[in-house]
Design a protein around this motif. Sequence first.
Motif, PDB file in Angstrom:
ATOM      1  N   ASN A  88     -11.067  30.459   5.664  1.00 53.41           N
ATOM      2  CA  ASN A  88     -11.659  29.810   6.832  1.00 53.41           C
ATOM      3  C   ASN A  88     -10.891  28.557   7.218  1.00 53.41           C
ATOM      4  O   ASN A  88     -10.725  28.280   8.405  1.00 53.41           O
ATOM      5  N   THR A 105      -7.816  29.511   9.121  1.00 54.47           N
ATOM      6  CA  THR A 105      -8.103  29.873  10.512  1.00 54.47           C
ATOM      7  C   THR A 105      -8.465  28.646  11.338  1.00 54.47           C
ATOM      8  O   THR A 105      -8.126  28.567  12.508  1.00 54.47           O
ATOM      9  N   THR A 144      -2.338  28.960  12.771  1.00 50.99           N
ATOM     10  CA  THR A 144      -2.385  29.969  11.717  1.00 50.99           C
ATOM     11  C   THR A 144      -3.724  30.696  11.791  1.00 50.99           C
ATOM     12  O   THR A 144      -4.732  30.111  12.143  1.00 50.99           O
ATOM     13  N   LEU A 145      -3.709  31.969  11.448  1.00 53.75           N
ATOM     14  CA  LEU A 145      -4.903  32.791  11.633  1.00 53.75           C
ATOM     15  C   LEU A 145      -4.959  33.821  10.514  1.00 53.75           C
ATOM     16  O   LEU A 145      -4.035  34.588  10.333  1.00 53.75           O
ATOM     17  N   THR A 146      -6.039  33.817   9.726  1.00 51.67           N
ATOM     18  CA  THR A 146      -6.168  34.795   8.659  1.00 51.67           C
ATOM     19  C   THR A 146      -6.565  36.134   9.249  1.00 51.67           C
ATOM     20  O   THR A 146      -7.592  36.243   9.912  1.00 51.67           O
ATOM     21  N   VAL A 147      -5.741  37.145   9.049  1.00 46.74           N
ATOM     22  CA  VAL A 147      -6.053  38.461   9.604  1.00 46.74           C
ATOM     23  C   VAL A 147      -6.841  39.285   8.592  1.00 46.74           C
ATOM     24  O   VAL A 147      -7.818  39.931   8.933  1.00 46.74           O
ATOM     25  N   ASP A 148      -6.425  39.244   7.331  1.00 46.46           N
ATOM     26  CA  ASP A 148      -7.103  40.095   6.356  1.00 46.46           C
ATOM     27  C   ASP A 148      -7.101  39.422   4.983  1.00 46.46           C
ATOM     28  O   ASP A 148      -6.182  38.686   4.640  1.00 46.46           O
ATOM     29  N   LYS A 194      -7.908  40.711   1.099  1.00 44.74           N
ATOM     30  CA  LYS A 194      -8.348  41.745   0.172  1.00 44.74           C
ATOM     31  C   LYS A 194      -8.066  41.277  -1.238  1.00 44.74           C
ATOM     32  O   LYS A 194      -6.902  41.132  -1.621  1.00 44.74           O
ATOM     33  N   ILE A 247      -3.312  38.210   4.469  1.00 44.26           N
ATOM     34  CA  ILE A 247      -2.376  38.413   5.574  1.00 44.26           C
ATOM     35  C   ILE A 247      -2.652  37.328   6.605  1.00 44.26           C
ATOM     36  O   ILE A 247      -3.790  37.181   7.060  1.00 44.26           O
ATOM     37  N   HIS A 279      -1.397  35.364  10.223  1.00 47.78           N
ATOM     38  CA  HIS A 279      -0.571  35.423  11.424  1.00 47.78           C
ATOM     39  C   HIS A 279      -0.254  33.995  11.862  1.00 47.78           C
ATOM     40  O   HIS A 279      -1.139  33.155  11.931  1.00 47.78           O
ATOM     41  N   CYS A 280       1.043  33.714  12.119  1.00 47.94           N
ATOM     42  CA  CYS A 280       1.452  32.353  12.462  1.00 47.94           C
ATOM     43  C   CYS A 280       2.060  32.326  13.853  1.00 47.94           C
ATOM     44  O   CYS A 280       2.714  33.270  14.276  1.00 47.94           O
TER      45      CYS A 280
END
Lengths: 160, 99
Positions: free
Chosen positions: A110, A113, A118-122, A124, A129, A131-132
């Motif tokens: 969190n 994000t 920067t954005l947390t996609v997944d 597990k 994963i 995304h920047c």
Amino acid sequence: MKRIMKSILMFMVFWIILTEKINIEIGIVGIILCSFVYVFNRQDLFPDNNFFFNKILYTLLYSGILLKEIIVANWDVAKIVLSPHMDISPQTISFDTKLQSPFYRMILANSITLTPGTLTVDLKRKHMIVHCLKKEYAEQVICSKFEKILLKIEAIEHDQ
Amino acid sequence: MKLLFITLFLIGGVFFFTVGTIGILRLPDLLTRAHSAAKCDTLGAMLCLMALIIYKGFSFTSLKLLFVILFIWITNPTATHLIAKTNLMENKKDKKLME
């Protein structure tokens, strides 16, 4: 017993803030409602180690750093968006966290994000994963301050 | 003095909301747009609500507004994360259909 008292006290503070008054009726209704909420939620909501009571200093430190990072990163992204030719190089990176408990992993995801760029996609198990928006952000994510502080908190928890 | 702070915070909040909206319109694809949408909620909403807290002073209303900030900061990343994840899963599905 101590745990029950703690959680019901926490609910009562929240209830009093919502009702804006303190008198006997509200107190009695509040205690009944809070006990119900506790009984229905005790497995899901409350792990054995309570985050907010034990590590209040680290929580404050963490929120301070998070706030600073959010402001700095927001300013950077605002500059990128408003510049006439946007120099962005979007890319997706993946890495493993060293954190053990799912709760702290959730907080880390969190926070990543929340800081723009920067954005947390997944997420597990250990694998994340992210995304920047730019390449510089990717390096910041992999060795982030957040993870270091969370690792410290986790180490303290193991000692107890 | 109080009015000055309120004005500063509100202008800051509106500025970041504007930047977020421009970002949604200008950026090229879904994931980069999600960045922009997440941004105006974190700082823009926080600054606007902080202005309201300063306006109201220390009272129950301000405490409730603090809870609103906390709530936004928990729900906003979660929602953004879900959008991004759905995008990833859809891409995988498309690739399978193409083969």
